[in-house]
Design a protein around this motif. Structure first.
Motif, PDB file in Angstrom:
ATOM      1  N   ALA A 242       0.827  -1.201   0.000  1.00 22.15           N
ATOM      2  CA  ALA A 242       0.000   0.000   0.000  1.00 22.15           C
ATOM      3  C   ALA A 242       0.867   1.259   0.000  1.00 22.15           C
ATOM      4  O   ALA A 242       0.527   2.250  -0.642  1.00 22.15           O
TER       5      ALA A 242
ATOM      6  N   VAL B 191      -6.769  -2.882 -19.944  1.00 17.30           N
ATOM      7  CA  VAL B 191      -8.197  -3.186 -19.941  1.00 17.30           C
ATOM      8  C   VAL B 191      -8.512  -4.250 -18.886  1.00 17.30           C
ATOM      9  O   VAL B 191      -9.559  -4.237 -18.249  1.00 17.30           O
ATOM     10  N   GLN B 192      -7.565  -5.169 -18.690  1.00 20.00           N
ATOM     11  CA  GLN B 192      -7.766  -6.220 -17.694  1.00 20.00           C
ATOM     12  C   GLN B 192      -7.446  -5.736 -16.289  1.00 20.00           C
ATOM     13  O   GLN B 192      -7.893  -6.309 -15.311  1.00 20.00           O
ATOM     14  N   ALA B 193      -6.606  -4.721 -16.215  1.00 17.93           N
ATOM     15  CA  ALA B 193      -6.062  -4.347 -14.911  1.00 17.93           C
ATOM     16  C   ALA B 193      -7.016  -3.491 -14.087  1.00 17.93           C
ATOM     17  O   ALA B 193      -6.766  -3.236 -12.929  1.00 17.93           O
ATOM     18  N   VAL B 194      -8.074  -3.015 -14.723  1.00 21.23           N
ATOM     19  CA  VAL B 194      -9.049  -2.257 -13.941  1.00 21.23           C
ATOM     20  C   VAL B 194     -10.329  -3.063 -13.841  1.00 21.23           C
ATOM     21  O   VAL B 194     -10.673  -3.823 -14.736  1.00 21.23           O
ATOM     22  N   ASN B 195     -11.009  -2.881 -12.731  1.00 23.28           N
ATOM     23  CA  ASN B 195     -12.245  -3.615 -12.487  1.00 23.28           C
ATOM     24  C   ASN B 195     -13.357  -3.071 -13.386  1.00 23.28           C
ATOM     25  O   ASN B 195     -13.682  -1.889 -13.308  1.00 23.28           O
ATOM     26  N   PRO B 196     -13.930  -3.920 -14.241  1.00 18.66           N
ATOM     27  CA  PRO B 196     -14.886  -3.416 -15.229  1.00 18.66           C
ATOM     28  C   PRO B 196     -16.168  -2.843 -14.627  1.00 18.66           C
ATOM     29  O   PRO B 196     -16.878  -2.110 -15.296  1.00 18.66           O
ATOM     30  N   VAL B 197     -16.479  -3.207 -13.397  1.00 13.09           N
ATOM     31  CA  VAL B 197     -17.779  -2.792 -12.867  1.00 13.09           C
ATOM     32  C   VAL B 197     -17.696  -1.573 -11.948  1.00 13.09           C
ATOM     33  O   VAL B 197     -18.708  -1.122 -11.437  1.00 13.09           O
ATOM     34  N   LEU B 198     -16.495  -1.055 -11.739  1.00 11.79           N
ATOM     35  CA  LEU B 198     -16.387   0.099 -10.846  1.00 11.79           C
ATOM     36  C   LEU B 198     -15.955   1.340 -11.613  1.00 11.79           C
ATOM     37  O   LEU B 198     -15.155   1.259 -12.545  1.00 11.79           O
TER      38      LEU B 198
ATOM     39  N   GLN C 284     -12.001   3.501  -8.180  1.00  8.68           N
ATOM     40  CA  GLN C 284     -10.818   2.657  -8.135  1.00  8.68           C
ATOM     41  C   GLN C 284      -9.567   3.445  -7.800  1.00  8.68           C
ATOM     42  O   GLN C 284      -8.724   2.994  -7.033  1.00  8.68           O
TER      43      GLN C 284
ATOM     44  N   GLU D 122      -9.585   4.341  -4.203  1.00  6.44           N
ATOM     45  CA  GLU D 122      -9.291   3.213  -3.313  1.00  6.44           C
ATOM     46  C   GLU D 122      -7.798   3.101  -3.017  1.00  6.44           C
ATOM     47  O   GLU D 122      -7.396   2.773  -1.897  1.00  6.44           O
TER      48      GLU D 122
ATOM     49  N   VAL E 182      -6.503   2.875   0.924  1.00  4.26           N
ATOM     50  CA  VAL E 182      -5.715   1.849   1.610  1.00  4.26           C
ATOM     51  C   VAL E 182      -4.540   2.478   2.346  1.00  4.26           C
ATOM     52  O   VAL E 182      -3.975   1.880   3.245  1.00  4.26           O
TER      53      VAL E 182
ATOM     54  N   TYR F  62     -16.811   4.523 -16.633  1.00  2.77           N
ATOM     55  CA  TYR F  62     -16.467   3.124 -16.445  1.00  2.77           C
ATOM     56  C   TYR F  62     -15.344   2.765 -17.401  1.00  2.77           C
ATOM     57  O   TYR F  62     -15.209   3.380 -18.459  1.00  2.77           O
TER      58      TYR F  62
ATOM     59  N   MET G  31      -2.929   5.085 -10.491  1.00  2.00           N
ATOM     60  CA  MET G  31      -3.184   4.305  -9.276  1.00  2.00           C
ATOM     61  C   MET G  31      -1.872   3.802  -8.696  1.00  2.00           C
ATOM     62  O   MET G  31      -1.664   3.806  -7.489  1.00  2.00           O
TER      63      MET G  31
END
Ligand SMILES: Nc1ncnc2c1ncn2[C@@H]1O[C@H](COP(=O)(O)OP(=O)(O)OP(=O)(O)O)[C@@H](O)[C@H]1O
Ligand code: SF4
Ligand code: SF4
Ligand SMILES: [Mg+2]
Lengths: 311, 692
Positions: free
Chosen positions: B104, B115-122, B127, B130, B134, B165, B181
């Motif tokens: 952290a 594209v894979q490294a971020v959460n598709p639903v948030l 993100q 977040e 932490v 999104y 991030m």
């Protein structure tokens, strides 16, 4: 939009049932020895002398006014809707109680097996689930009756509690059928959840979340759940609809007056008004359940939300 | 030179101050109950403020090392030996909560595919915030910090990005988000695993620029993994070359790339076209054989089976570390004999290009209709292919390269008025209505052989079918033809009876090429045929393509985003933008310094293995939507040389600058050669793109 088309299609099918059913429905109702006059009378009251279009129109009106007339044979003279409402209420109790037990348990099972993928925990849970779901629900029911209800007083043979019982007693009576449903569904839903969770666990965004210093429960809560549970929600939607009308055998085993049982009796006795109303009720519930699952998935997944908006 | 018997002869104690010190790390993955050795004693250090690069073939353990740097182990991974330290603290001895704290507050990792490294639903904002939460910030503080973080990575319209999104952002923007991030905690250590692979060259260049700028701002240590040697050369101070779970050579990028001392490094460097190498100069070096089987026990030199200068001693002990110059070492028993590694073969057969045009693309446009809108994907494309000629086609993704390929193949019919011609005669528009003669004239090799080959069939059956269908040869003659083709592809008879999934990526691509040649084609369209392959495998495929062309006298249309590869193979190069050819000329003229502004920007984006690239011309924003092409010159919205009042009004004609070299631009040669003042205005262009 699609829902309306489906509903129209369904109305047509339901209208057609007595017209294409083998044998003469009037004879079935009136009995083998009925006079020709009596037969004509019954046919008339069934509405089968009208053209199919008229029958359809009448059915639409019945749906609109929620009035399907009176039952012929299942409970002679009683309004069809009151029979259907009672049965729906009973089914709802069973289905809801089942869901309250199944959903958390099988999702938990799915999450645990995914997290412990390829360990003995995973293999045990999944194999037990598969073994149980291979047993038909009524067989499971019969076994439960024989091995639990008979020796253990706490478990009841009859799923329906005596009229006026407290909620707790009602629940107590419903326990065995709920366990039977759980046995059938646990493996299936746990496996869907497991697959979704493994994909989510294996993804870079989960890795990113771990690398960011989040704790495992936080990663599950904030990142995995919403992605992993989308297939589970979709599956639950279809299964919920199925549970309402599809537990005929189980309802029989436990002598429970659910919609499934009602429809079965209506078929048995050629009580077409009850049959039509029952089938429509189940179909509408099925549609609503699937639709709400789709909406829920769309809520969970912004991309699906967008494509829903495009339609 | 001394030979140490120990299996892990490692450099001195890891320093207290290294941002990352990996010390004798050995790791395995447990597969079906058995451990498979992946890392066989990896040691290196990244000092604060330093950028360290890690290169090597696919599967050599780069990502495993990267994860280990943050002590992230896949469920089945085990550390067998060694330590991982950061700032003198041992990660390998930390408790779970200490480790979380470390991740952290002090280290971050960026993965290959944003594209894979971020959460598709948030939402993006959630993100990024977040990452600050932490670290102990409150929700509202975290949002303020998140906005600042997005501003720091120079993303366009950060407030609006916060509310979006992931699927609403482009790959380049997402990678900025991921980097934002990663930088949340001002990490002492930033690990980037192939951060730009899969991005367009122009976007890649922007992301690399960003990392470079941030690095000087932050003073954090960077571990950068890339298979693109050019990226490592331009970004890193030092580099480690990894082979089969060991670092075999380490030194400054200049030392290692200009003066390689390990046979593997030398092979790797010789397998890519460097310093403007052309196919007429020499072959590329394809390292023979393949990497040792995963998990094999290798108490000796891992490179032995592929090394041209190996001797018996190489098989008896792990080679020692041999210093070459200050900080540059190699792990080889015969470091002093590196000069004996043979250079690749000179090309002796002259390339000879016919004068007659075999296949012609004449005035081809292609308009798709989408929801009632017209989308012109190709606009007035004219091209000709002479016998034995390779035409390279370059342009950003979305510029219409694959549409052109498909139109030539007859997958799409061109709009009224355009035609594909074979020796001057018009072919039917759709492949389904073409006569066999026309069908066999044009064939194709795809980027991904997996999807192009029938998985249920053996190689023999795949080839047989094409031979029978395209040439009409049947029976024993067809079998013989299949064997001939396979031999020409350097496929052994053993391979003929295997199925695609039993073959490696390089072999599969050979099968795909074999199939493309089954009908004795006039032109073979190669759409990114090597971009999924490791460089040494790519070298073998490029050599094969070059040799076949000379033998079979067929032409190629070679589509690739790798300018170095295009330069090596192509005789002429065409540059495409928004479905239009913006420039076309012989390969030599394309690199003589006078180019269409778009080409100029593309070329300046290429990270160069041979030294630090010159100033990059930023190609700002993304390609406009073809449904809505800008008026005047279609490139004017991104052009660094645009003339106000002219370019956005008048469409430039194709003008010939010198024989065979033409561009679509209003500027004169003198104007095009004027040096330009690079002024990064990425934000405004991206903002414009976002508002579309
Ligand atoms: N979780 C795992 N279980 C088993 N084997 C694995 C696992 N992860 C990676 N491997 C294997 O370990 C080897 C090294 O993998 P790694 O991802 O570190 O390679 P890499 O150098 O990053 O390759 P690439 O360039 O393809 O990314 C490969 O052979 C891979 O197949
Ligand atoms: S010479 Fe020997 S030690 Fe050196 S790379 Fe070749 S095989 Fe390995
Ligand atoms: S015509 Fe104008 S906008 Fe187009 S490339 Fe030339 S200078 Fe740039
Ligand atoms: Mg990797």
């Amino acid at each position: 939009m699609l829902a309306i088309v489906t509903l129209a299609f369904l109305l047509v099918i339901v209208t057609l049932i007595p017209n294409i059913a083998p044998g003469d429905p009037a004879r079935k109702i009136a009995g083998g020895t009925a006079s020709p006059e009596r037969l004509i009378e019954v046919t008339e009251s069934l509405g089968l002398r009208d053209s199919v279009a008229t029958q359809l129109w009448k059915l639409v009106k019945s749906v609109g006014t929620l009035n399907f007339g009176d039952s012929f044979s299942v409970a002679k003279g009683e309004p069809v809707m009151s029979l259907v409402w009672t049965a729906l209420g009973n089914s709802a109790k069973l289905v809801m109680l089942s869901l309250i037990v199944i959903v958390p348990l099988s999702i938990l099972g799915g999450l645990i097996t995914a997290y412990k993928k390829d360990t003995w925990i995973d293999r045990t849970i999944i194999n037990v689930g598969i073994a149980f779901s291979a047993i038909p629900d009524f067989v499971a029911g019969v076994f439960l009756l024989a091995f639990l209800a008979v020796p253990v007083d706490f478990f009841k043979v009859q799923a329906a509690a005596p009229p006026g019982s407290s909620y707790l007693t009602q629940i107590q009576h419903l326990l065995l059928p709920v366990i039977a449903v759980l046995m059938v569904y646990f493996g299936y839903i746990a496996r869907v959840t497991r697959a979704g969770t493994i994909t989510a666990l294996d993804s870079d965004y989960t890795r990113t979340a771990f690398m960011r210093g989040l704790s495992t429960p936080d990663v599950f809560r904030k990142h995995i759940a919403r992605n992993a549970l989308q297939p589970t929600v979709a599956v639950l939607g279809t299964q919920l609809g199925y549970l309402f009308g599809g537990m005929v055998a189980l309802e029989r085993v436990f002598g429970y007056q659910g919609v499934g049982n009602l429809i079965l009796r209506a078929v048995d006795r050629a009580d077409y008004p009850v049959l039509r109303a029952g089938v429509l009720a189940v179909a509408i519930i099925y549609m609503l359940a699937t639709l709400s699952a789709d909406l829920l998935v769309a809520y969970m997944n912004p991309r699906a939300r967008q494509s829903l908006g495009d339609n | 030179m001394t030979v140490t018997e120990s299996h892990t002869p490692e450099p001195a104690d890891p320093s207290e101050h290294a941002a990352l010190a990996i010390d004798g790390l050995e790791m395995s993955y447990i597969v079906r109950g058995k451990p498979r050795k992946i890392l066989r004693g990896v040691s290196f250090e990244v000092r604060p403020g330093e950028a360290y690069g890690l290169v090597g073939e696919s599967g050599c353990g780069k990502s495993t090392t990267a994860y280990a740097a943050l002590r992230y182990l896949p469920g089945n991974g085990v550390i067998d030996a060694g330590r991982v330290l950061s700032g003198g603290e041992e990660l390998t001895a930390m408790s779970a909560s200490q480790l979380r704290e470390f991740r952290a507050q002090r280290a971050s990792m960026v993965f290959q595919d944003p594209v894979q490294a971020v959460n598709p639903v948030l939402k993006i904002g959630t993100q990024v915030a977040e990452a600050f939460q932490v670290m102990g910030q409150s929700k509202s503080e975290a949002r303020v910090s998140a906005l600042a973080a997005l501003e720091r990575v120079r993303i366009a319209a950060p407030e609006s990005v916060m509310e979006r999104y992931p699927h609403q952002l482009s790959g380049g923007m997402l990678q900025r988000v991921v980097i934002a991030m990663g930088l949340a905690c001002d990490p002492n250590l930033l690990v980037l695993d192939e951060p730009t692979t899969g991005l367009d060259a122009t976007v890649e260049a922007e992301v690399l620029d960003l990392v470079r700028d941030l690095r000087s701002e932050l003073n954090s240590a960077i571990l950068l993994i890339a298979h693109n040697l050019g990226v490592i050369r331009t970004m890193c101070d030092r580099v480690g070359v990894m082979y089969a779970g060991r670092i075999v050579e380490e030194g400054t990028v200049a030392e290692v790339f200009d003066n390689p001392s390990h046979p593997y490094t030398k092979g790797l460097l010789n397998s890519i076209p460097r310093r403007g190498l052309r196919k007429t100069d020499r072959e590329l070096f394809a390292i023979p054989g393949s990497a040792p089987p995963i998990g094999a026990d290798l108490p000796f030199c891992t490179y032995i089976d592929r090394c041209p200068i190996a001797t018996d001693i190489c098989r008896s002990a792990v080679p020692p570390i041999v210093d070459r110059s200050d900080g540059h070492w190699t792990r080889c028993h015969h470091a002093d004999r590196i000069g004996d590694v043979p250079e690749p073969d000179e090309v002796t057969v002259p390339y000879d290009i016919g004068t007659e045009q075999v296949i012609g693309v004449e005035g081809v446009s292609k308009t798709f209709r989408q929801r009632g809108h017209e989308v012109p994907a190709l606009v007035g494309v004219d091209l000709g292919f002479a016998e034995g000629e390779t035409l390279g086609l370059v342009g950003e993704s979305g510029s219409g390269k694959s549409t052109l390929a498909k139109t030539m193949l007859g997958v799409h019919a061109p709009d009224e008025g355009g035609a594909i011609t074979l020796r001057g005669r018009k072919m039917a528009d759709k492949a389904t209505s073409r006569v066999t003669e026309s069908v066999r004239a044009i064939s194709m090799v795809f980027q991904n052989p997996d999807s192009a080959l029938n998985r249920a069939w053996t190689v023999r059956r795949i080839l047989q079918r094409s031979v029978v269908k395209l040439t009409g040869i049947k029976g024993a003659a067809a079998d013989k033809r299949v064997e001939e083709i396979a031999e020409a592809m350097q496929l052994s008879p053993r391979h003929l009876d295997m199925r695609p999934r039993q073959l490696s990526g390089g072999l599969k691509q050979r099968v795909a090429i074999a199939r493309a040649f089954a009908g004795d084609p006039e032109v073979v369209v190669c759409d990114e045929p090597t971009s999924a392959l490791d460089v040494s495998v790519q070298a073998a495929i490029l050599n094969l393509l070059a040799r076949l062309q000379n033998e079979e006298r067929s032409s190629y249309m070679f589509i690739s985003h790798d300018i170095g590869v295009v330069r090596y193979l192509a005789d002429r190069i065409a540059v495409m933008y928004l479905g239009r050819i913006m420039e076309i000329g012989s390969t030599a003229t394309m690199f003589d310094g006078t180019n269409h502004p778009y080409t100029e920007a593309l070329l300046s984006a290429v990270p160069n293995v041979d030294g630090v690239a010159e100033d990059r011309i930023p190609l700002t924003g993304s390609i406009p939507s073809p449904a809505n092409p800008p008026p005047g010159c279609v490139f004017h919205t991104r052009c660094h040389r645009a003339i106000a009042g002219l370019c956005e009004v008048t469409v430039p004609e194709m003008v010939e600058l010198s024989p065979g070299h033409s561009i679509k631009c209003h500027l004169t040669v003198e104007q095009l050669q004027e040096p330009i003042d690079v002024d990064a205005s990425i934000i405004s262009a991206e903002a414009a793109a976002l508002l579309d």
